[in-house]
Design a protein around this motif. Structure first.
Motif, PDB file in Angstrom:
ATOM      1  N   TYR A 181      21.111  -4.319  40.066  1.00  0.00           N
ATOM      2  CA  TYR A 181      19.857  -4.242  40.824  1.00  0.00           C
ATOM      3  C   TYR A 181      19.494  -5.557  41.517  1.00  0.00           C
ATOM      4  O   TYR A 181      19.138  -5.564  42.688  1.00  0.00           O
ATOM      5  N   ASP A 182      19.579  -6.649  40.812  1.00  0.00           N
ATOM      6  CA  ASP A 182      19.142  -7.949  41.330  1.00  0.00           C
ATOM      7  C   ASP A 182      20.237  -8.547  42.211  1.00  0.00           C
ATOM      8  O   ASP A 182      21.329  -8.849  41.733  1.00  0.00           O
ATOM      9  N   PRO A 183      19.986  -8.769  43.520  1.00  0.00           N
ATOM     10  CA  PRO A 183      21.057  -9.279  44.388  1.00  0.00           C
ATOM     11  C   PRO A 183      21.538 -10.674  44.019  1.00  0.00           C
ATOM     12  O   PRO A 183      22.703 -10.998  44.216  1.00  0.00           O
ATOM     13  N   GLU A 184      20.653 -11.498  43.459  1.00  0.00           N
ATOM     14  CA  GLU A 184      21.075 -12.846  43.057  1.00  0.00           C
ATOM     15  C   GLU A 184      21.976 -12.777  41.821  1.00  0.00           C
ATOM     16  O   GLU A 184      22.979 -13.508  41.740  1.00  0.00           O
ATOM     17  N   LYS A 185      21.644 -11.917  40.880  1.00  0.00           N
ATOM     18  CA  LYS A 185      22.493 -11.727  39.707  1.00  0.00           C
ATOM     19  C   LYS A 185      23.843 -11.141  40.113  1.00  0.00           C
ATOM     20  O   LYS A 185      24.883 -11.453  39.537  1.00  0.00           O
ATOM     21  N   ARG A 186      23.808 -10.282  41.134  1.00  0.00           N
ATOM     22  CA  ARG A 186      25.052  -9.675  41.623  1.00  0.00           C
ATOM     23  C   ARG A 186      25.949 -10.739  42.260  1.00  0.00           C
ATOM     24  O   ARG A 186      27.161 -10.773  42.018  1.00  0.00           O
ATOM     25  N   LEU A 187      25.376 -11.615  43.064  1.00  0.00           N
ATOM     26  CA  LEU A 187      26.151 -12.714  43.628  1.00  0.00           C
ATOM     27  C   LEU A 187      26.751 -13.576  42.519  1.00  0.00           C
ATOM     28  O   LEU A 187      27.926 -13.974  42.587  1.00  0.00           O
ATOM     29  N   HIS A 188      25.964 -13.849  41.508  1.00  0.00           N
ATOM     30  CA  HIS A 188      26.443 -14.669  40.392  1.00  0.00           C
ATOM     31  C   HIS A 188      27.599 -13.981  39.679  1.00  0.00           C
ATOM     32  O   HIS A 188      28.577 -14.631  39.282  1.00  0.00           O
ATOM     33  N   SER A 189      27.510 -12.666  39.537  1.00  0.00           N
ATOM     34  CA  SER A 189      28.592 -11.913  38.910  1.00  0.00           C
ATOM     35  C   SER A 189      29.894 -12.081  39.686  1.00  0.00           C
ATOM     36  O   SER A 189      30.951 -12.373  39.114  1.00  0.00           O
ATOM     37  N   PHE A 190      29.838 -11.912  40.993  1.00  0.00           N
ATOM     38  CA  PHE A 190      31.048 -12.040  41.797  1.00  0.00           C
ATOM     39  C   PHE A 190      31.589 -13.468  41.774  1.00  0.00           C
ATOM     40  O   PHE A 190      32.811 -13.675  41.829  1.00  0.00           O
ATOM     41  N   GLU A 191      30.713 -14.448  41.681  1.00  0.00           N
ATOM     42  CA  GLU A 191      31.186 -15.836  41.606  1.00  0.00           C
ATOM     43  C   GLU A 191      31.901 -16.084  40.285  1.00  0.00           C
ATOM     44  O   GLU A 191      32.962 -16.725  40.247  1.00  0.00           O
ATOM     45  N   ILE A 192      31.335 -15.566  39.192  1.00  0.00           N
ATOM     46  CA  ILE A 192      31.983 -15.711  37.884  1.00  0.00           C
ATOM     47  C   ILE A 192      33.362 -15.053  37.901  1.00  0.00           C
ATOM     48  O   ILE A 192      34.351 -15.612  37.401  1.00  0.00           O
ATOM     49  N   ILE A 193      33.446 -13.853  38.476  1.00  0.00           N
ATOM     50  CA  ILE A 193      34.723 -13.141  38.533  1.00  0.00           C
ATOM     51  C   ILE A 193      35.751 -13.961  39.304  1.00  0.00           C
ATOM     52  O   ILE A 193      36.919 -14.073  38.900  1.00  0.00           O
ATOM     53  N   ALA A 194      35.333 -14.550  40.424  1.00  0.00           N
ATOM     54  CA  ALA A 194      36.246 -15.397  41.198  1.00  0.00           C
ATOM     55  C   ALA A 194      36.705 -16.598  40.378  1.00  0.00           C
ATOM     56  O   ALA A 194      37.874 -16.999  40.431  1.00  0.00           O
ATOM     57  N   GLU A 195      35.805 -17.167  39.599  1.00  0.00           N
ATOM     58  CA  GLU A 195      36.152 -18.316  38.769  1.00  0.00           C
ATOM     59  C   GLU A 195      37.202 -17.947  37.732  1.00  0.00           C
ATOM     60  O   GLU A 195      38.213 -18.647  37.578  1.00  0.00           O
ATOM     61  N   VAL A 196      36.985 -16.859  37.023  1.00  0.00           N
ATOM     62  CA  VAL A 196      37.911 -16.516  35.941  1.00  0.00           C
ATOM     63  C   VAL A 196      39.252 -16.029  36.479  1.00  0.00           C
ATOM     64  O   VAL A 196      40.269 -16.102  35.792  1.00  0.00           O
TER      65      VAL A 196
END
Length: 333
Positions: free
Chosen positions: A309-324
Motif C-alpha cells: 500500500y505505502d509507495p515509500e515502503k514499496r520503493l524500499h522493498s525494491f531497493e532491499i531486493i536489489a541489494e541482496v
C-alpha cells in the motif's frame, strides 16, 4: 546470479487516484533504473478497478519516457485480444521512440472475464490461433520481403524481441519450438512451474538468434527492515488475493495487523496456492528465499512483484531486493 526485473500493474490504492498509480509506476521505474534492475514490464488486464495498465502500449511509453536505459515492455500483451498487425504497429512505434529498450511479452489468456471479452469484440476461440498469431507478428516486425504489399509502419525491420509468457505447459512447448525466451507466471499460478521449465529447456530448438533457452520466473517478494514489518506490509497483497477469490472488486487496501481476521480458511488456502512463490521478510530472509528459489529453478531472471500500500515502503522493498541480489549501479554505491 540471475538478472532482476519488475512486473508492474499500476495498482490503485484506496484513497488515491488512477493518475497517482500511473505516476507512481513511473517513479518506481526511475528508481529501478538506478538500482540495477534490467527490465520493467506492465501487463494487459481489463475491467479491473485496481489495475491501470489495460492500454499497455501507452503505459509503456509513459514509463520509457521517464527513464533512459531500463528495458520497458509488456508482460504481457494478450495477443488473442488484438490483430498482430496492430500490435506490430504499436510496438514498432515504441521501438522507434525508445530504440533498443522495448520488449514484447505475449500471452494467450484474455486477461479478463468472458463478459468483458464481448466488450473487446473478441471471441473466446481466438486463443486457439495463438501460435499462428505469434508467427504472423514476427513476420510484421521483421524485414520486408520482395513483393510484400502490406507493411507495418512503424514495425517492419524493428525486430522487437518477443517472449512467450504462460502458466502452463502450452507456452513452454511453444517458446521452445519457436526458439524464444520464456516467462512463467509463478507469481500467481505457480503449480506447473518446475514441469514447464523442464519442458522448455529439454525441447528448446537453438537457432542463429538464440543459442540456448532463457527462462524468466515471476516471484512475489516483499522486503522490509524486519520480518515482522514485511509480514505486516504483505497483508495488503494477501487481501487482494482474498478479494480475487471472493470476486470482490476492491482497490489496494492498507495493511492490517492480523490477516486471519480478514480471510476464511478456504480463502486463505486458495490464496496461499496462488502465492506459493512468495518471499516475505528482512534482508537475510529475502536473500535465503531467493537463493532457494534459484537453486530450485535455475532461472536466468527473476521478475519481482512487490505489491503493497505505502509507495515509500514499496520503493524500499525494491531497493532491499536489489541489494541482496547484488544488482549493479546502486544509488548509494
Amino acid at each position: 546470479m540471475a538478472e532482476l526485473s519488475i512486473l508492474e500493474l499500476g495498482r490503485v490504492r484506496e484513497g488515491f487516484t488512477r493518475t497517482d498509480a500511473l505516476n507512481e509506476a513511473r517513479r518506481l521505474a526511475q528508481h529501478a533504473e538506478s538500482w540495477g534492475y534490467k527490465r520493467f514490464w506492465v501487463a494487459e488486464h481489463h475491467n479491473m478497478p485496481t489495475v491501470t495498465t489495460a492500454a499497455t502500449s501507452l503505459v509503456i511509453s509513459h514509463i520509457a519516457a521517464g527513464t533512459k536505459t531500463l528495458r520497458v515492455g509488456a508482460g504481457g500483451i494478450m495477443l488473442p485480444n488484438h490483430a498482430p498487425y496492430v500490435i506490430a504497429e504499436q510496438f514498432g512505434t515504441l521501438e522507434a521512440l525508445y530504440p533498443g529498450r522495448i520488449d514484447l511479452g505475449l500471452g494467450r489468456a484474455p486477461g479478463t472475464d468472458q463478459l468483458t471479452l464481448r466488450a473487446l469484440r473478441v471471441h473466446p476461440e481466438e486463443s486457439e490461433r495463438f501460435p499462428q498469431d505469434v508467427v504472423e507478428l514476427q513476420m510484421w516486425l521483421g524485414p520486408v520481403k520482395e513483393g510484400q504489399r502490406i507493411e507495418a509502419v512503424p514495425g517492419s525491420n524493428s525486430n522487437v524481441p518477443l517472449w512467450i509468457l504462460g502458466s502452463s505447459l502450452f507456452g513452454a512447448h511453444l517458446a521452445a519450438e519457436l526458439s524464444l525466451p520464456y516467462g512463467f507466471a509463478s507469481h500467481f499460478a505457480p503449480q506447473a512451474l518446475d514441469e514447464a521449465l523442464a519442458v522448455y529447456r529439454s525441447r528448446f530448438k537453438p537457432n542463429e538468434k538464440m543459442a540456448k533457452p532463457y527462462a524468466l520466473i515471476g516471484a512475489n517478494i516483499i522486503a522490509a527492515d524486519t520480518d515482522e514489518e514485511a509480514r505486516y506490509l504483505a497483508t495488503s497483497q494477501q487481501m487482494s488475493f482474498a478479494n480475487l477469490v471472493r470476486g470482490e472488486r476492491k482497490l489496494t487496501q492498507p495493511p492490517i495487523d492480523d490477516i486471519d481476521t480478514y480471510w476464511s480458511p478456504m480463502e486463505k488456502a486458495r490464496a496461499a496456492a496462488m502465492l506459493e512463490v512468495a518471499i516475505i521478510g528482512s534482508r537475510d530472509t529475502v536473500k535465503r528465499g531467493i537463493d532457494k528459489l534459484l537453486a530450485r529453478t535455475n532461472a536466468d531472471e527473476i521478475m519481482v512483484v512487490s505489491d503493497m500500500y505505502d509507495p515509500e515502503k514499496r520503493l524500499h522493498s525494491f531497493e532491499i531486493i536489489a541489494e541482496v541480489m547484488g544488482a549493479k549501479n546502486l544509488s548509494h554505491a
